[in-house]
Enzyme design. Sequence first.
Site, PDB file in Angstrom:
ATOM      1  N   CYS A 166      38.507  33.737  44.646  1.00  9.89           N
ATOM      2  CA  CYS A 166      39.607  33.265  43.805  1.00  9.89           C
ATOM      3  C   CYS A 166      39.912  34.153  42.604  1.00  9.89           C
ATOM      4  CB  CYS A 166      39.313  31.848  43.324  1.00  9.89           C
ATOM      5  SG  CYS A 166      39.249  30.627  44.660  1.00  9.89           S
ATOM      6  N   HIS A 245      28.835  39.616  38.090  1.00  4.90           N
ATOM      7  CA  HIS A 245      28.527  39.371  39.494  1.00  4.90           C
ATOM      8  C   HIS A 245      27.099  38.848  39.636  1.00  4.90           C
ATOM      9  CE1 HIS A 245      28.549  39.746  43.792  1.00  4.90           C
ATOM     10  NE2 HIS A 245      29.673  40.436  43.828  1.00  4.90           N
ATOM     11  N   HIS A 335      46.276  31.607  23.840  1.00  5.93           N
ATOM     12  CA  HIS A 335      46.546  30.883  25.082  1.00  5.93           C
ATOM     13  C   HIS A 335      45.383  31.058  26.062  1.00  5.93           C
ATOM     14  CE1 HIS A 335      50.677  30.574  23.623  1.00  5.93           C
ATOM     15  NE2 HIS A 335      50.630  31.884  23.401  1.00  5.93           N
ATOM     16  N   HIS A 368      48.448  20.705  39.711  1.00  8.50           N
ATOM     17  CA  HIS A 368      49.210  19.577  40.241  1.00  8.50           C
ATOM     18  C   HIS A 368      50.381  20.053  41.103  1.00  8.50           C
ATOM     19  CE1 HIS A 368      52.426  16.521  40.167  1.00  8.50           C
ATOM     20  NE2 HIS A 368      51.443  15.639  40.180  1.00  8.50           N
ATOM     21  N   ASN A 372      45.304  24.738  44.399  1.00  9.06           N
ATOM     22  CA  ASN A 372      44.448  25.915  44.233  1.00  9.06           C
ATOM     23  C   ASN A 372      44.935  26.984  45.213  1.00  9.06           C
ATOM     24  OD1 ASN A 372      42.474  27.879  44.180  1.00  9.06           O
ATOM     25  ND2 ASN A 372      40.747  26.470  44.398  1.00  9.06           N
TER      26      ASN A 372
END
Length: 466
Positions: A166, A245, A335, A368, A372
């Site tokens: 991801c 990692h 942010h 929402h 994902n």
Amino acid sequence: MMIFLLLLFSYITFHLYKLIFQNRAHSCCYMLHYECYKGTEDRMLNTETCAKIVMRNKNLGLQEYRFLLQTIVSSGLGEETYGPRNVLEGREATPVLTDSLSEFDDIAFDTLDALFAKTKISPTDIDILVVNVSLFSPEPSLTSRVVNRYKMREDIKTFNISGMGCSASIVAIDLVQQLFKSHSKALAIVVSTESIAPNWYCGKERSMILSNCLFRSGGCSMLLTNNGSLKGKAVMKLNQLVRTHLGANDEAYNCCIQMEDKLGHEGFLLTKGLTKAAAIAFKLNLRVLVPKILPLKDLLRYVLHTYRRKKAKGGVAPSLEAAGEGLNMKAGIQHFCIHPGGRSVIDGVGKSLGLNDYDLEPSRMALHRFGNTSAGGLWYVLGYMEAKKRLKRGDRIFMIGFGAGFKCNNCVWEVTRDLGDGNVWGDCIASYPLPPLNVSPFLEKFSWINDEGRTDVDLTSAFNKV
């Protein structure tokens, strides 16, 4: 003789200064534009569609249905996320190669067409191309597919990244940044997406069913450069990037892994060790990144807090909520762009960094609306911030990504001009943020699954009445 030495010294000094200046200029990484993918309405996974897909899996029983209901209700996903065509057409158990290729084509070519059109950059001007798709690596490569579609130059440098999970888009950006050090005035494109079509799990193992509940189709293409003359056209500049990692740790390595279940159904296993691995990786990453972005007084306060905590509590089990305890990230960041991997991930990182609902809103709303979308997820969060006109010149954005391996890849962007493009959120941003729902649509329609006394026998007839 003295004049000669002075001239020689001046010559060497000039060229050393020029070399240092050029290296710094070449290593700069500006983002000129980014485009996220938005699926068509016929690919939306609403409540009814999800129920039909679930019912096609004959391996599931009452307990699995209850688990699925509980998971989807608490996932944070809405009813307008997008799935691959083969799943919508009822072919998730028998995907073919063209399903994977067409899914990639839809996402990559749609976003790239828009990217070239808005920036007025020709595909033949691109020097570097990086494509990251973790679960699909065909022959010829996906980069070759892009080069062929847009008839790019024969000397273009191409890199096909797979298996990075991801947070792969940050890995791809890091690769581009490193390449910029040896390629001056270059233009680079990153295509970041995932292959959902051939990876829908059709078994009954709960830890593998989770992926069906969370992962959705989506992706993003980005245009990057180190050409200083294009600085004025950039939307952001990359300030810092740190990769961590934990692949050497067996528990972390196995907590998020592609495998087959006992019946031979291929899927993606998500174990309870995932949050522990995320906590450790996040904490290690912050140790490197934080000194580069926070003011000295806040660093000293954090060091003192960490020392006192260790002395008072001793060794404690790692948790995502406590990974950033004592940090005041808002002293250097405006942010927070958290990977929308799931509600627990967003809330855990938020609690760890002391963030409020306003800070977490972009990630929650991206989860929402789009679900994902793996490596593309961060860019939907960024798009939300821009569509809400939150991003002002000089603001810094902290991007936080987690991925299989196990990895934590984080970076900091600086906004170079006020941003307010509606982008992929344009037609719905006015309705966000959404108010809290009293009852989830899934729970409202399928709460009867939890009725006491219900058995596997009457499930089909009950579903048919919905």
